[in-house]
Structures are given as C-alpha cells and as structure tokens.
Design a protein around this motif. Structure first.
Motif, short mmCIF file in Angstrom:
data_model
loop_
_atom_site.label_atom_id
_atom_site.label_comp_id
_atom_site.label_asym_id
_atom_site.label_seq_id
_atom_site.Cartn_x
_atom_site.Cartn_y
_atom_site.Cartn_z
N VAL A 1 28.35 -18.37 17.48
CA VAL A 1 29.48 -17.47 17.98
C VAL A 1 29.30 -17.38 19.50
CG1 VAL A 1 30.29 -15.47 18.28
CG2 VAL A 1 29.79 -16.32 15.95
N LEU A 2 30.10 -17.50 20.48
CA LEU A 2 30.12 -17.31 21.93
C LEU A 2 30.95 -16.20 22.24
CD1 LEU A 2 29.32 -18.60 24.63
CD2 LEU A 2 31.64 -19.89 24.70
N GLU A 3 30.33 -15.55 22.87
CA GLU A 3 30.90 -14.09 23.54
C GLU A 3 31.50 -14.35 24.96
OE1 GLU A 3 30.37 -9.26 24.75
OE2 GLU A 3 28.54 -10.50 23.47
N VAL A 4 32.67 -14.13 25.26
CA VAL A 4 33.29 -14.22 26.54
C VAL A 4 33.44 -13.13 26.85
CG1 VAL A 4 34.90 -15.34 28.10
CG2 VAL A 4 34.07 -16.65 25.97
N GLY A 5 32.95 -12.63 28.13
CA GLY A 5 33.15 -11.26 28.88
C GLY A 5 31.92 -10.74 29.19
N PRO A 6 31.79 -9.41 29.80
CA PRO A 6 30.70 -8.94 30.47
C PRO A 6 29.53 -8.28 29.37
CG PRO A 6 32.30 -7.30 30.26
CD PRO A 6 33.13 -8.28 29.68
N GLY A 7 28.38 -8.58 29.71
CA GLY A 7 27.28 -8.12 28.71
C GLY A 7 27.03 -8.79 27.60
N GLN A 8 26.31 -8.16 26.60
CA GLN A 8 25.77 -9.01 25.21
C GLN A 8 26.19 -8.17 24.12
OE1 GLN A 8 23.45 -8.32 27.62
NE2 GLN A 8 23.86 -10.41 28.79
N ALA A 9 27.13 -7.17 24.03
CA ALA A 9 27.21 -6.12 23.17
C ALA A 9 27.58 -6.88 21.72
CB ALA A 9 28.38 -5.17 23.41
N LEU A 10 28.84 -7.75 22.07
CA LEU A 10 29.40 -8.77 20.45
C LEU A 10 27.94 -9.79 19.95
CD1 LEU A 10 32.98 -9.06 21.44
CD2 LEU A 10 31.84 -7.00 20.49
N ALA A 11 27.44 -10.16 20.82
CA ALA A 11 26.41 -11.08 20.45
C ALA A 11 25.42 -10.30 19.82
CB ALA A 11 26.13 -11.81 21.68
N ARG A 12 25.07 -9.13 20.36
CA ARG A 12 23.65 -8.75 19.58
C ARG A 12 24.33 -7.68 18.30
NH1 ARG A 12 23.21 -5.25 23.39
NH2 ARG A 12 24.61 -3.65 22.66
N ILE A 13 25.70 -7.24 18.18
CA ILE A 13 26.00 -6.89 16.79
C ILE A 13 26.27 -7.99 15.90
CG2 ILE A 13 28.05 -5.70 15.88
CD1 ILE A 13 28.54 -4.43 18.50
N TRP A 14 26.59 -9.09 16.52
CA TRP A 14 26.64 -10.28 15.45
C TRP A 14 25.45 -10.75 14.90
CZ3 TRP A 14 30.71 -13.25 13.37
CH2 TRP A 14 30.17 -14.14 12.69
N ASN A 15 24.39 -10.71 15.79
CA ASN A 15 22.99 -11.28 15.60
C ASN A 15 22.27 -10.35 14.46
OD1 ASN A 15 23.06 -13.73 16.83
ND2 ASN A 15 22.44 -12.69 18.66
N GLN A 16 22.83 -8.96 14.68
CA GLN A 16 22.16 -8.05 13.56
C GLN A 16 22.75 -8.31 12.22
OE1 GLN A 16 23.10 -4.22 15.48
NE2 GLN A 16 21.15 -4.45 16.73
N ARG A 17 24.20 -8.63 12.17
CA ARG A 17 24.82 -8.56 11.20
C ARG A 17 24.40 -10.15 10.52
NH1 ARG A 17 28.70 -5.51 8.96
NH2 ARG A 17 30.12 -6.11 7.26
N TYR A 18 24.64 -11.18 11.11
CA TYR A 18 24.02 -12.66 10.71
C TYR A 18 23.16 -13.31 11.31
CZ TYR A 18 28.78 -12.02 8.42
OH TYR A 18 29.97 -11.68 7.62
N PRO A 19 22.08 -12.93 11.18
CA PRO A 19 20.68 -13.44 11.76
C PRO A 19 20.72 -15.06 11.75
CG PRO A 19 20.03 -12.31 9.86
CD PRO A 19 21.35 -11.99 10.04
N ASP A 20 21.30 -15.44 10.63
CA ASP A 20 21.26 -16.95 10.44
C ASP A 20 22.24 -17.71 11.18
OD1 ASP A 20 19.00 -16.60 8.85
OD2 ASP A 20 20.36 -16.36 7.18
N ILE A 21 23.12 -16.87 11.89
CA ILE A 21 24.02 -17.57 12.68
C ILE A 21 24.04 -17.25 14.00
CG2 ILE A 21 26.63 -18.15 12.91
CD1 ILE A 21 27.03 -17.26 10.01
N PRO A 22 23.46 -17.93 15.17
CA PRO A 22 23.37 -17.45 16.42
C PRO A 22 24.78 -17.18 17.29
CG PRO A 22 22.88 -19.97 16.12
CD PRO A 22 23.19 -19.21 14.76
N ALA A 23 24.34 -16.10 18.11
CA ALA A 23 25.21 -15.76 18.89
C ALA A 23 24.96 -15.64 20.28
CB ALA A 23 26.01 -14.51 18.34
N ARG A 24 25.56 -15.82 21.21
CA ARG A 24 25.09 -15.80 22.80
C ARG A 24 26.28 -15.51 23.64
NH1 ARG A 24 20.72 -18.60 24.52
NH2 ARG A 24 20.89 -17.62 26.48
N ALA A 25 26.04 -14.67 24.57
CA ALA A 25 27.19 -14.09 25.62
C ALA A 25 27.08 -15.19 26.68
CB ALA A 25 26.94 -12.74 25.89
N CYS A 26 28.25 -15.33 27.32
CA CYS A 26 28.53 -16.00 28.63
C CYS A 26 27.71 -15.33 29.74
CB CYS A 26 29.91 -16.02 29.00
SG CYS A 26 30.73 -17.25 27.96
N ASP A 27 27.32 -14.17 29.71
CA ASP A 27 26.52 -13.28 30.32
C ASP A 27 25.15 -13.89 30.56
OD1 ASP A 27 28.17 -11.97 32.17
OD2 ASP A 27 27.77 -9.99 31.67
#
Length: 301
Positions: free
Chosen positions: A259-285
């Motif tokens: 999952v790629l988060e586009v925007g400021p900060g890493q809030a969505l990537a962090r929430i995703w990684n807590q819910r789906y630790p086996d599917i990595p998420a990173r933020a553009c920031d």
C-alpha cells in the motif's frame, strides 16, 4: 504487480512534506494560484494558515494529485484506490471520476460549505486510542459527540461542539485512553455537518462525472461503480462516520501486495501496518525522491 493507493486526510500537513515534489509542476502551480500564494511551503510555516479548512483541503487535494501524477508515469494502475476524509477527492480523481482541476474546485466548495455550517455550531475533532468501540460509543452518546472516523478496534476520531468534545475528552482520559486534539476547526463526518453535506450534494448534482477506471472504495459506502454512486458517497461522508476500518478491509480483499500513502505524514501507513502486518505500507513522505517511491512499490507489488 498489485498495490493499493490511498490519499491522506488533513491535519498532518507541514512545510517539508513530499520533499521530492517538483515545484514547477503545472498542478502545483494551479493549486498555489487557487490559494493565492506564491509558495505553498512558505505558507505552511504559518500554523494559522495551515490549519485553515479551505487552505488545507485545497492544498492536500492538489498536491496529492500532483504527487500521484509524477509517480503514475512509472507505475501501473493501482489494484484499488481510496482516500481518507478529504483525501477522497484526490482518490476519486485518480480513479478517473473527474479531472484534477475539478477536484481542486470541489475541494474549495467542500471546505466553504463546511465552514459555513461550522459558523452555526463551532466544533472540532479528537483522536482517541486505547478505548474499545464498545466503551467509546456510549461515551459519545452520554457527552453529546459522535464517532467521526473509525480506524480500528480501539482507535477512532470523535467530533462535535467544543464543550461536548471537552466533556468527552475528560471521560476518555478517565478510561486511560490517549487523546489528541486535531488541527481541524469543524466537526467533520458528524451530524453537525449535515447542512454542508446537503449543499455539497447540490454542487455535485449537475457535474458530468465518469465511472471509475480503477477499483474505487468509499468512506461512506463500499465500492463505487458509477457516477451516481460517486456523487452520493462524496456528499454523504461529510456528515457520516468515515468507516476507514472497513475501507482497509475492502482494499485488502483485492489481494494487494503493498500500500502506498500519498500525502503528508505516515498516519494511514501506520494504521494499515497495525491492521495488516503482512502487507507492507509506506508513505510518500518517507522518501527523498520520486524514483525511490517507485522502486519501493515495484519491489513489493
């Protein structure tokens, strides 16, 4: 290659966000022109300007789409797209429902409708974590606020008038919850925004929107299949709870590899990684160049 694309909401904007975003980009210039500023980074150094609802909604919509357009030339179409709160405008545009200029105009109209509504009932938002929904929902009812955003089993955002929000915060702290006031001056995604939702529905009604070209998921509904559903969902989410937990589940059900988060900060990537630790998420920031973002997506998707 299979990845999900998500666009951030407001509250995390900062002058150094998206450090790799090309300043001479046409959409960046259009965003600055709509906001009547010469340089958006300099403007964000003023905390008052940054927290202004109209400024934040227009800025995040325009910059989110500019960032994605700079990445999209080197990446395939996402397997699923969604946006968090105002991030839905960028998400719907990225999915082909309307163009970037329309998204910017809608961001302005959305913010102005919400600001007009808030003049009658000033309010705000409070992030609450460490408190189960089974306890938070009756707390909201007792104190006169509402659940604005559901992020997880014990993570949510509540909203309402200032006095009621203060009561809710006091009671949540008594339950040993962690509370953070958000840099938002309206009670977004609560019944106090119903007039704004109705007004935005009227703004959307005559627009010739298109059916999504990519799988698109909504905060207020599920998958968006046509223009009529898009209009209904974009208006409804202004005054209804953002079901981000369900939105994430819908994205995961598409079988995405990252999952790629586009925007400021890493809030969505962090929430995703807590819910789906086996599917990595990173933020553009997280990245210093567009090439690095593309390389990460390609290496995981």
């Amino acid at each position: 290659m299979s990845f999900a694309l998500v666009f951030s909401g407001q509250g995390m904007q900062h002058p150094a966000m998206l450090p790799w975003l090309a300043p001479d980009d046409a959409l960046v210039r259009l965003t600055c022109a709509q906001l009547e500023v010469a340089d958006w980074r300099t403007s964000l150094e003023d905390s008052g300007w940054a927290a202004c609802n109209r400024h934040a909604q227009c800025l995040l919509t325009g910059l989110g789409l500019a960032a994605w357009q700079q990445l999209a030339t080197d990446l395939p179409s996402p397997a699923a797209i969604a946006g968090y709160s105002v991030g839905e405008l960028a998400a719907f545009s990225a999915a082909g429902v309307f163009d970037a200029a329309t998204a910017l105009a809608l961001a302005r109209d959305r913010a102005e409708a919400m600001d007009r509504c808030a003049t009658h009932t000033p309010g705000g938002l409070l992030a609450v974590s460490g408190l189960a929904m089974s306890l938070l929902e009756p707390l909201c009812h007792a104190t006169g606020v509402a659940v604005a955003i559901r992020n997880g089993v014990d993570s949510a955002v509540i909203g309402g008038p200032h006095a009621a929000l203060a009561r809710a915060e006091s009671q949540a702290l008594q339950h040993h919850a962690h509370c953070t006031r958000l840099k938002v001056h309206v009670a977004s995604h609560t019944p106090w925004m119903q007039t704004a939702a109705d007004g935005f529905a009227q703004t959307l009604a005559p627009l010739p929107l298109q059916r999504p070209r990519s799988p698109l998921f909504s905060n207020a509904a599920d998958r968006i299949l046509d223009a009529a559903q898009a209009k209904a969902a974009l208006a409804a989410q202004i005054a209804q709870t953002v079901r981000w937990d369900e939105c994430m589940d819908n994205l995961a059900a598409r079988g995405v590899r990252c999952v790629l988060e586009v925007g400021p900060g890493q809030a969505l990537a962090r929430i995703w990684n807590q819910r789906y630790p086996d599917i990595p998420a990173r933020a553009c920031d997280d990245f210093r160049s567009a090439a690095a973002v593309v390389a990460w997506v390609r290496s995981h998707a």
